[in-house]
Design a protein around this motif. Structure first.
Motif, PDB file in Angstrom:
ATOM      1  N   MET A  23      -3.133 -37.695 -53.649  1.00  0.00           N
ATOM      2  CA  MET A  23      -3.848 -38.782 -54.301  1.00  0.00           C
ATOM      3  C   MET A  23      -2.830 -39.684 -54.977  1.00  0.00           C
ATOM      4  N   TYR A  24      -3.144 -40.962 -55.032  1.00  0.00           N
ATOM      5  CA  TYR A  24      -2.257 -41.961 -55.606  1.00  0.00           C
ATOM      6  C   TYR A  24      -3.010 -42.778 -56.656  1.00  0.00           C
ATOM      7  N   GLN A  25      -2.258 -43.336 -57.584  1.00  0.00           N
ATOM      8  CA  GLN A  25      -2.840 -44.246 -58.566  1.00  0.00           C
ATOM      9  C   GLN A  25      -2.236 -45.623 -58.332  1.00  0.00           C
ATOM     10  N   VAL A  26      -3.069 -46.637 -58.409  1.00  0.00           N
ATOM     11  CA  VAL A  26      -2.640 -48.011 -58.194  1.00  0.00           C
ATOM     12  C   VAL A  26      -1.978 -48.537 -59.466  1.00  0.00           C
ATOM     13  N   ILE A  27      -0.774 -49.122 -59.304  1.00  0.00           N
ATOM     14  CA  ILE A  27      -0.094 -49.717 -60.455  1.00  0.00           C
ATOM     15  C   ILE A  27       0.087 -51.226 -60.299  1.00  0.00           C
ATOM     16  N   ASN A  28      -0.099 -51.752 -59.085  1.00  0.00           N
ATOM     17  CA  ASN A  28      -0.076 -53.190 -58.833  1.00  0.00           C
ATOM     18  C   ASN A  28      -1.179 -53.528 -57.845  1.00  0.00           C
ATOM     19  N   GLU A  29      -1.890 -54.585 -58.117  1.00  0.00           N
ATOM     20  CA  GLU A  29      -3.031 -54.986 -57.293  1.00  0.00           C
ATOM     21  C   GLU A  29      -2.592 -55.320 -55.867  1.00  0.00           C
ATOM     22  N   PHE A  30      -3.443 -54.937 -54.903  1.00  0.00           N
ATOM     23  CA  PHE A  30      -3.208 -55.275 -53.502  1.00  0.00           C
ATOM     24  C   PHE A  30      -4.539 -55.260 -52.773  1.00  0.00           C
ATOM     25  N   VAL A  31      -4.537 -55.763 -51.542  1.00  0.00           N
ATOM     26  CA  VAL A  31      -5.730 -55.736 -50.700  1.00  0.00           C
ATOM     27  C   VAL A  31      -5.483 -54.726 -49.588  1.00  0.00           C
ATOM     28  N   ASP A  32      -6.393 -53.767 -49.455  1.00  0.00           N
ATOM     29  CA  ASP A  32      -6.304 -52.754 -48.409  1.00  0.00           C
ATOM     30  C   ASP A  32      -6.579 -53.435 -47.068  1.00  0.00           C
ATOM     31  N   ARG A  33      -5.583 -53.426 -46.179  1.00  0.00           N
ATOM     32  CA  ARG A  33      -5.722 -54.099 -44.881  1.00  0.00           C
ATOM     33  C   ARG A  33      -6.864 -53.531 -44.041  1.00  0.00           C
ATOM     34  N   SER A  34      -7.084 -52.223 -44.135  1.00  0.00           N
ATOM     35  CA  SER A  34      -8.087 -51.597 -43.270  1.00  0.00           C
ATOM     36  C   SER A  34      -9.513 -51.915 -43.692  1.00  0.00           C
ATOM     37  N   THR A  35      -9.741 -52.170 -44.994  1.00  0.00           N
ATOM     38  CA  THR A  35     -11.097 -52.421 -45.468  1.00  0.00           C
ATOM     39  C   THR A  35     -11.298 -53.833 -46.006  1.00  0.00           C
ATOM     40  N   GLY A  36     -10.205 -54.511 -46.344  1.00  0.00           N
ATOM     41  CA  GLY A  36     -10.309 -55.838 -46.945  1.00  0.00           C
ATOM     42  C   GLY A  36     -10.659 -55.782 -48.427  1.00  0.00           C
ATOM     43  N   LYS A  37     -10.718 -54.572 -48.984  1.00  0.00           N
ATOM     44  CA  LYS A  37     -11.097 -54.389 -50.388  1.00  0.00           C
ATOM     45  C   LYS A  37      -9.884 -54.606 -51.300  1.00  0.00           C
ATOM     46  N   ARG A  38     -10.097 -55.348 -52.381  1.00  0.00           N
ATOM     47  CA  ARG A  38      -9.061 -55.546 -53.389  1.00  0.00           C
ATOM     48  C   ARG A  38      -9.004 -54.295 -54.261  1.00  0.00           C
ATOM     49  N   PHE A  54      -6.444 -44.159 -55.236  1.00  0.00           N
ATOM     50  CA  PHE A  54      -6.435 -44.676 -53.868  1.00  0.00           C
ATOM     51  C   PHE A  54      -5.885 -43.617 -52.942  1.00  0.00           C
ATOM     52  N   GLU A  55      -6.521 -43.439 -51.809  1.00  0.00           N
ATOM     53  CA  GLU A  55      -6.039 -42.520 -50.791  1.00  0.00           C
ATOM     54  C   GLU A  55      -5.746 -43.335 -49.527  1.00  0.00           C
ATOM     55  N   PRO A  56      -4.463 -43.535 -49.199  1.00  0.00           N
ATOM     56  CA  PRO A  56      -4.110 -44.308 -48.008  1.00  0.00           C
ATOM     57  C   PRO A  56      -4.672 -43.675 -46.745  1.00  0.00           C
ATOM     58  N   SER A  57      -5.005 -44.523 -45.764  1.00  0.00           N
ATOM     59  CA  SER A  57      -5.587 -44.005 -44.529  1.00  0.00           C
ATOM     60  C   SER A  57      -4.533 -43.398 -43.603  1.00  0.00           C
ATOM     61  N   THR A  58      -3.261 -43.810 -43.747  1.00  0.00           N
ATOM     62  CA  THR A  58      -2.187 -43.240 -42.933  1.00  0.00           C
ATOM     63  C   THR A  58      -0.957 -42.997 -43.807  1.00  0.00           C
ATOM     64  N   SER A  59      -0.045 -42.178 -43.315  1.00  0.00           N
ATOM     65  CA  SER A  59       1.200 -41.935 -44.049  1.00  0.00           C
ATOM     66  C   SER A  59       2.060 -43.196 -44.070  1.00  0.00           C
ATOM     67  N   GLU A  60       1.962 -44.018 -43.015  1.00  0.00           N
ATOM     68  CA  GLU A  60       2.709 -45.274 -42.973  1.00  0.00           C
ATOM     69  C   GLU A  60       2.225 -46.228 -44.066  1.00  0.00           C
ATOM     70  N   GLN A  61       0.909 -46.282 -44.258  1.00  0.00           N
ATOM     71  CA  GLN A  61       0.350 -47.122 -45.312  1.00  0.00           C
ATOM     72  C   GLN A  61       0.811 -46.627 -46.685  1.00  0.00           C
ATOM     73  N   ALA A  62       0.820 -45.321 -46.875  1.00  0.00           N
ATOM     74  CA  ALA A  62       1.264 -44.746 -48.148  1.00  0.00           C
ATOM     75  C   ALA A  62       2.716 -45.120 -48.417  1.00  0.00           C
ATOM     76  N   GLU A  63       3.588 -44.955 -47.429  1.00  0.00           N
ATOM     77  CA  GLU A  63       5.004 -45.282 -47.599  1.00  0.00           C
ATOM     78  C   GLU A  63       5.210 -46.761 -47.894  1.00  0.00           C
ATOM     79  N   ARG A  64       4.482 -47.621 -47.192  1.00  0.00           N
ATOM     80  CA  ARG A  64       4.611 -49.064 -47.404  1.00  0.00           C
ATOM     81  C   ARG A  64       4.203 -49.446 -48.821  1.00  0.00           C
ATOM     82  N   LEU A  65       3.080 -48.897 -49.295  1.00  0.00           N
ATOM     83  CA  LEU A  65       2.590 -49.227 -50.630  1.00  0.00           C
ATOM     84  C   LEU A  65       3.451 -48.607 -51.726  1.00  0.00           C
TER      85      LEU A  65
END
Length: 70
Positions: A1-16, A23-34
């Motif tokens: 599990m992750y905690q958001v520290i800077n605002e972003f828009v989730d590419r997969s859902t479009g949700k801010r 936040f739980e990233p949908s892939t390990s690549e998304q987690a690493e990028r964020l």
């Protein structure tokens, strides 16, 4: 599990996603990028215990005053 520290828009859902939310990233690549973008910190790694180094607040920056010319 992750905690958001800077605002972003989730590419997969479009949700801010806002700071303070979980936040739980949908892939390990998304987690690493964020994580690299400093949008997330890991609060419960797969081992179970929280990592103290990654859950620390991001460093605070101080604004420098401009010296008046003249």
């Amino acid at each position: 599990m992750y905690q958001v520290i800077n605002e972003f828009v989730d590419r997969s859902t479009g949700k801010r996603v806002r700071p303070g939310e979980s936040f739980e990233p949908s892939t390990s690549e998304q987690a690493e990028r964020l994580l690299r973008a400093r949008c997330l910190v890991r609060v419960a790694p797969e081992g179970g215990a929280a990592e103290s180094s990654s859950t620390a607040s991001p460093p605070q920056t101080k604004k420098r005053r401009r010296r008046s010319e003249g």
